[in-house]
Design an enzyme around this catalytic site. Structure first.
Site, PDB file in Angstrom:
ATOM      1  CG  HIS A   1      -2.018  -1.137   1.255  1.00 11.17           C
ATOM      2  ND1 HIS A   1      -2.673  -1.572   2.001  1.00 11.17           N
ATOM      3  CD2 HIS A   1      -2.355  -1.958   0.093  1.00 11.17           C
ATOM      4  CE1 HIS A   1      -3.595  -2.618   1.869  1.00 11.17           C
ATOM      5  NE2 HIS A   1      -3.466  -2.738   0.550  1.00 11.17           N
TER       6      HIS A   1
ATOM      7  CB  CYS B   1       2.231  14.655 -14.504  1.00 15.35           C
ATOM      8  SG  CYS B   1       3.408  15.628 -13.217  1.00 15.35           S
TER       9      CYS B   1
END
Ligand code: BJW
Ligand code: ZN
Length: 260
Positions: A124, A135
């Site tokens: 995670h 981006c």
């Protein structure tokens, strides 16, 4: 420690000592005794009125980027202040005495690494890393970002910066997940430590191990969604039980090497 727990630890140690390939899945519970709150139970103070499941999502970030940013800065500080506990240390010691050992963690802290674990897969992500939400450009946190009411923005695309953790609805890092699945499918025993076992695909890993006939050993003071499938459930805190378990494994391994 009562006699029943001693016996369960010895049974678990017998299985682990005979294993050459060990896979371990850890969750927030393993860091609880280091003072890092668990995900579902320990949102304290200011944060107790928010649902962590909503904060840890694109929807939550879009609704209030400042709130999500401040929540992560608060948790980052908690992690930075924390020290590994004897449970983390015991897992590092078990790795050192095992030929093939994979530590799969759902935790975003680095306490396993700080305790000396080497082969750690972070399913995670990592709370101390950052990137642009638009981006993907990596970002280095500055001192002034820590107390800022809003997340910093990307110099390339102007979108918000976010922590490099995996939110609900997002894909897990492909390589880590593939390695975790391979470890689950090839291990001789699978340990499940300090996780509620409700978040997928992490919670599916012990199922994969079990399908290949690997026994499951769980350490958790509470029953979890995975307890039912465990051969042995060691009911108690990992900081107290793991050192006992790993010491029992060490004694058995020493006995295997030097039979009388
Ligand atoms: C002690 C202790 C002590 C206390 N000693 N123990 C299949 C079925 C159903 C749903 C899904 C599914 N596949 C995917 C989903 C959706 C979703 C999901 O699983 N939802 C469920 C909640 C139903 N999964 C995802 O969205 C994942 N992405 C994905 O699958 O992508 C593909 C896809 C996309 C879209 C649609 C479908 C598929 C991503 C999941 C990312 C989870 N991220 C988080 C946040 C990380 C960043 C952050 O920290 O802020 O990860 S959520 C949160 O839960 C965090 C944790 O790593 C994770 C697990 O929690 P954990 O570690 O178990 O903590 P707790 O608090 O729950 O439990 C603590 C335990 O410790 C307790 O049991 C205590 O008893 C115990 N304990 N003290 C030992 N001293
Ligand atoms: Zn950007």
């Amino acid at each position: 420690m009562n006699e029943k727990m001693e016996r369960l630890i010895e049974s678990a140690a017998e299985i682990i000592a005979a294993a050459r390939r060990i896979a371990v899945l850890t969750g927030a519970g393993v860091s609880a005794e280091s003072g890092v709150g668990t995900f579902r139970d320990a949102q304290t103070g200011l944060w107790s009125r928010f649902d962590p499941q909503q904060l840890a999502s694109q929807e939550g970030f879009a609704a209030d980027p400042g709130r999500v940013w401040r929540w992560y800065m608060h948790r980052l500080e908690m992690v930075e202040r924390a020290r590994p506990n004897p449970g983390h240390a015991a897992l590092a010691a078990l790795e050192a005495m095992t030929p093939t050992f994979t530590l799969i963690t759902q935790n975003v802290d680095d306490l396993h690494e700080r305790a000396g674990s080497r082969n750690v897969l972070h399913l995670h992500g990592r709370i101390e890393r950052f990137h642009c939400n638009g981006c993907g450009l990596p970002y280095t946190l500055r001192m002034e970002d820590r107390d800022a009411p809003m997340p910093p923005t990307c110099t390339f695309c102007t979108d918000y910066i976010r922590p490099s953790v995996v939110w609900f609805g997002e894909l897990l890092p492909a390589q880590e997940l593939a390695e975790a699945q391979r470890a689950a499918e090839t291990c001789d025993v699978f340990l499940v430590i300090g996780t509620s076992g409700v978040v997928y695909p992490a919670a599916h890993l012990p199922v994969m191990a079990k399908r290949r006939a690997a026994p499951i050993i769980e350490v958790n003071p509470e029953e979890s969604a995975l307890s039912e499938m465990a051969e042995i459930w060691l009911s108690g805190p990992s900081g107290a039980l793991l050192p006992r378990l790993v010491e029992a494994v060490r004694l058995r391994r020493a006995g295997q090497e030097n039979p009388r």
